[in-house]
Design a protein around this motif. Structure first.
Motif, PDB file in Angstrom:
ATOM      1  N   LEU A 152       0.832  -1.164   0.011  1.00  0.00           N
ATOM      2  CA  LEU A 152       0.073  -0.114   0.039  1.00  0.00           C
ATOM      3  C   LEU A 152       0.904   1.266  -0.105  1.00  0.00           C
ATOM      4  CD1 LEU A 152      -2.841   1.330   0.415  1.00  0.00           C
ATOM      5  CD2 LEU A 152      -2.546   1.347   2.760  1.00  0.00           C
ATOM      6  N   VAL A 153       1.829   1.292   0.901  1.00  0.00           N
ATOM      7  CA  VAL A 153       2.753   2.524   0.860  1.00  0.00           C
ATOM      8  C   VAL A 153       3.270   2.540  -0.410  1.00  0.00           C
ATOM      9  CG1 VAL A 153       5.049   3.247   2.020  1.00  0.00           C
ATOM     10  CG2 VAL A 153       3.143   2.154   3.304  1.00  0.00           C
ATOM     11  N   ILE A 154       4.078   1.641  -0.953  1.00  0.00           N
ATOM     12  CA  ILE A 154       4.776   1.552  -2.214  1.00  0.00           C
ATOM     13  C   ILE A 154       3.572   2.063  -3.410  1.00  0.00           C
ATOM     14  CG2 ILE A 154       5.688   0.217  -4.234  1.00  0.00           C
ATOM     15  CD1 ILE A 154       6.717  -1.584  -1.822  1.00  0.00           C
ATOM     16  N   CYS A 155       2.582   1.325  -3.147  1.00  0.00           N
ATOM     17  CA  CYS A 155       1.611   2.028  -4.456  1.00  0.00           C
ATOM     18  C   CYS A 155       1.186   3.771  -4.367  1.00  0.00           C
ATOM     19  CB  CYS A 155       0.315   1.120  -4.419  1.00  0.00           C
ATOM     20  SG  CYS A 155       0.542  -0.505  -5.019  1.00  0.00           S
ATOM     21  N   LEU A 156       0.907   3.974  -3.158  1.00  0.00           N
ATOM     22  CA  LEU A 156       0.682   5.281  -2.874  1.00  0.00           C
ATOM     23  C   LEU A 156       1.683   6.168  -3.371  1.00  0.00           C
ATOM     24  CD1 LEU A 156      -1.155   5.054   0.679  1.00  0.00           C
ATOM     25  CD2 LEU A 156      -2.147   5.501  -1.666  1.00  0.00           C
ATOM     26  N   VAL A 157       3.069   5.915  -2.921  1.00  0.00           N
ATOM     27  CA  VAL A 157       4.192   6.641  -3.229  1.00  0.00           C
ATOM     28  C   VAL A 157       4.188   6.639  -5.123  1.00  0.00           C
ATOM     29  CG1 VAL A 157       6.572   6.961  -3.396  1.00  0.00           C
ATOM     30  CG2 VAL A 157       5.488   6.404  -1.269  1.00  0.00           C
ATOM     31  N   GLY A 158       3.967   5.436  -5.481  1.00  0.00           N
ATOM     32  CA  GLY A 158       4.135   5.229  -6.869  1.00  0.00           C
ATOM     33  C   GLY A 158       3.407   5.911  -7.664  1.00  0.00           C
ATOM     34  N   ALA A 210       3.803   9.327  -7.933  1.00  0.00           N
ATOM     35  CA  ALA A 210       5.047   9.834  -8.772  1.00  0.00           C
ATOM     36  C   ALA A 210       4.587   9.576 -10.066  1.00  0.00           C
ATOM     37  CB  ALA A 210       6.184   8.953  -8.315  1.00  0.00           C
ATOM     38  N   GLY A 211       3.436   9.199 -10.380  1.00  0.00           N
ATOM     39  CA  GLY A 211       3.137   8.801 -11.782  1.00  0.00           C
ATOM     40  C   GLY A 211       3.618   7.667 -12.216  1.00  0.00           C
ATOM     41  N   ILE A 212       3.965   6.667 -11.575  1.00  0.00           N
ATOM     42  CA  ILE A 212       4.461   5.086 -12.154  1.00  0.00           C
ATOM     43  C   ILE A 212       3.310   4.402 -12.381  1.00  0.00           C
ATOM     44  CG2 ILE A 212       6.068   3.098 -11.690  1.00  0.00           C
ATOM     45  CD1 ILE A 212       7.440   4.892  -9.654  1.00  0.00           C
ATOM     46  N   GLU A 254       2.670   1.071 -13.165  1.00  0.00           N
ATOM     47  CA  GLU A 254       2.549  -0.294 -12.600  1.00  0.00           C
ATOM     48  C   GLU A 254       2.373  -0.168 -11.190  1.00  0.00           C
ATOM     49  OE1 GLU A 254       1.996  -2.849 -14.062  1.00  0.00           O
ATOM     50  OE2 GLU A 254       2.443  -2.313 -16.205  1.00  0.00           O
ATOM     51  N   LEU A 255       2.349   1.126 -10.494  1.00  0.00           N
ATOM     52  CA  LEU A 255       2.102   1.306  -9.114  1.00  0.00           C
ATOM     53  C   LEU A 255       0.929   2.013  -8.863  1.00  0.00           C
ATOM     54  CD1 LEU A 255       5.761   1.929  -7.953  1.00  0.00           C
ATOM     55  CD2 LEU A 255       4.414  -0.170  -7.394  1.00  0.00           C
ATOM     56  N   GLY A 256       0.282   2.250  -9.840  1.00  0.00           N
ATOM     57  CA  GLY A 256      -1.186   2.922  -9.813  1.00  0.00           C
ATOM     58  C   GLY A 256      -2.286   2.258  -9.194  1.00  0.00           C
ATOM     59  N   LEU A 257      -3.405   2.898  -8.485  1.00  0.00           N
ATOM     60  CA  LEU A 257      -4.451   2.151  -7.835  1.00  0.00           C
ATOM     61  C   LEU A 257      -5.640   2.563  -8.796  1.00  0.00           C
ATOM     62  CD1 LEU A 257      -3.375   3.039  -4.431  1.00  0.00           C
ATOM     63  CD2 LEU A 257      -3.255   0.816  -5.477  1.00  0.00           C
ATOM     64  N   GLU A 258      -6.718   1.764  -8.904  1.00  0.00           N
ATOM     65  CA  GLU A 258      -7.709   1.869  -9.489  1.00  0.00           C
ATOM     66  C   GLU A 258      -8.673   0.956  -8.841  1.00  0.00           C
ATOM     67  OE1 GLU A 258      -7.238  -1.024 -13.408  1.00  0.00           O
ATOM     68  OE2 GLU A 258      -6.402   1.051 -13.475  1.00  0.00           O
ATOM     69  N   VAL A 259      -9.733   1.087  -9.060  1.00  0.00           N
ATOM     70  CA  VAL A 259     -11.058   0.243  -8.674  1.00  0.00           C
ATOM     71  C   VAL A 259     -11.160  -0.789  -9.562  1.00  0.00           C
ATOM     72  CG1 VAL A 259     -13.485   0.170  -7.752  1.00  0.00           C
ATOM     73  CG2 VAL A 259     -12.289   2.410  -7.448  1.00  0.00           C
ATOM     74  N   PRO A 260     -11.124  -2.129  -9.118  1.00  0.00           N
ATOM     75  CA  PRO A 260     -11.234  -3.278 -10.013  1.00  0.00           C
ATOM     76  C   PRO A 260     -12.797  -3.665 -10.254  1.00  0.00           C
ATOM     77  CG  PRO A 260     -10.058  -3.934  -7.881  1.00  0.00           C
ATOM     78  CD  PRO A 260     -10.669  -2.590  -7.744  1.00  0.00           C
ATOM     79  N   ARG A 261     -12.935  -3.573 -11.476  1.00  0.00           N
ATOM     80  CA  ARG A 261     -14.476  -3.774 -12.137  1.00  0.00           C
ATOM     81  C   ARG A 261     -14.498  -5.151 -12.882  1.00  0.00           C
ATOM     82  NH1 ARG A 261     -16.259   1.253 -11.840  1.00  0.00           N
ATOM     83  NH2 ARG A 261     -14.911   3.135 -11.528  1.00  0.00           N
ATOM     84  N   GLY A 262     -15.758  -5.633 -12.628  1.00  0.00           N
ATOM     85  CA  GLY A 262     -16.217  -6.649 -13.358  1.00  0.00           C
ATOM     86  C   GLY A 262     -15.836  -8.227 -12.740  1.00  0.00           C
ATOM     87  N   ALA A 263     -16.843  -9.147 -12.998  1.00  0.00           N
ATOM     88  CA  ALA A 263     -16.692 -10.425 -12.364  1.00  0.00           C
ATOM     89  C   ALA A 263     -15.647 -11.016 -12.726  1.00  0.00           C
ATOM     90  CB  ALA A 263     -18.037 -11.222 -12.634  1.00  0.00           C
TER      91      ALA A 263
END
Length: 317
Positions: free
Chosen positions: A203-209, A212-214, A216-225
């Motif tokens: 979580l820390v790595i992804c928040l920092v990423g 920083a606009g990286i 592969e470290l971005g966070l998005e809401v998973p969608r779909g079954a």
């Protein structure tokens, strides 16, 4: 690190440990295949896949931990080391999932197979386990089989081929720590705290990423079954496989179990063919045969040694 090997060996049950290690190794590529599908077909960032894998792992094991061992099971020794196991495995998962987005499953698995060598060396240095030449030979023979299966080409793959190597070092550290801690904490509690450590670190790595606009470290809401089904698959396979590993390392020395990690290549090759169209050839069949033979040899030899020790020990009335 203190030498705990002597006390642990009193509880060793080598045949059962080997069996559990093989089962766990065969399951791990199922986790990796689901992660590869999430990255390739659903464009999910590798960091988020690793993060959600550990969150789901913790959520899945928590009810069993409390139901079987009660709330007091959350009070464990060596909390810091147990959490650190999760951090190491969390970063390792991210690196491997990133590799899987750029290379075939079986190729990444084959390069990762320097891990048993690192486990064998770390177990000798940190756990003071005795590692004989036969065991070392089995490790190198198994690795030779993995190379024959894939024949990884570092020139063709480029720097991405170093990601499974870094993964191998971190997973080896995780496994040796599992052996070191296994006599003091239950497998369910160890798995839960590893999940917490992996979740927090990722979580820390992804928040920092993300800041920083990286990508592969971005966070998005998973969608779909389909996405949620694959995510649940990663959590389930991770939970079952690593519980098997933890129990295996309670029953047998880390350096002994290391060669049986090569069994991953069997299911990795099958899943690579079924899910991603990576066609196995005759060379892969030869390599898999070598891997299995090295594992069978170690199992046969350890059973012989166990029988000899039993025959030499005084009978108990």
């Amino acid at each position: 690190m203190p030498d705990t090997t002597a006390s642990l060996h009193a509880r060793d049950d080598i045949p059962r440990g080997i069996m559990l290690m093989i089962l766990g190794a065969l399951l791990v590529p199922g986790l990796d295949a689901a992660a590869k599908m999430l990255g390739e077909r659903h464009a999910m960032p590798a960091g988020e896949i690793a993060l959600l894998r550990f969150v789901l792992q913790s959520l899945m094991v928590f009810p069993f931990l409390i139901g079987r061992e009660g709330w007091q099971s959350l009070r464990i020794q060596n909390v810091g080391l147990n959490l650190f196991r999760g951090v190491a495995l969390g970063v390792a998962s991210f690196l491997f999932f990133l590799a899987l987005k750029n290379m075939p499953l079986a190729d990444a698995t084959a390069i990762f197979f320097v891990e048993p060598m690192i486990v064998t060396l770390l177990s000798a240095v940190l756990l003071k386990e005795t590692v004989g030449w036969r065991r070392l030979t089995a490790v190198f023979v198994g690795f030779l089989g993995a190379v024959i299966v894939i024949r990884p080409n570092f020139v063709a793959l480029g720097l991405v081929a170093t990601l499974p190597l870094m993964t191998a070092a971190l997973v080896a550290l995780y496994l040796v720590l599992s052996r070191h801690l296994s006599g003091r904490t239950s497998p369910l509690a160890m798995h839960f705290y590893a999940g917490i450590g992996g979740s927090v670190s990722m979580l820390v790595i992804c928040l920092v990423g993300t800041q920083a606009g990286i990508a592969e470290l971005g966070l998005e809401v998973p969608r779909g079954a389909a996405v949620w089904g694959l995510l649940l698959t990663t959590g389930l396979f991770a939970t079952v496989a690593h519980l098997l590993f933890i129990q295996a390392y309670r029953l047998a020395p880390a350096s002994l179990l290391a060669p049986f990690g090569y069994f991953e290549i069997v299911s990795a090759t099958i899943l690579g063919f079924l899910l991603f169209g990576d066609m196995p050839d005759a060379g892969k069949g030869i390599g898999i045969a070598i891997i299995v033979a090295s594992g069978v040899y170690i199992a046969w030899r350890e059973n012989r040694l166990a029988a000899r020790r039993s025959s030499l020990s005084p009978e108990r009335g």
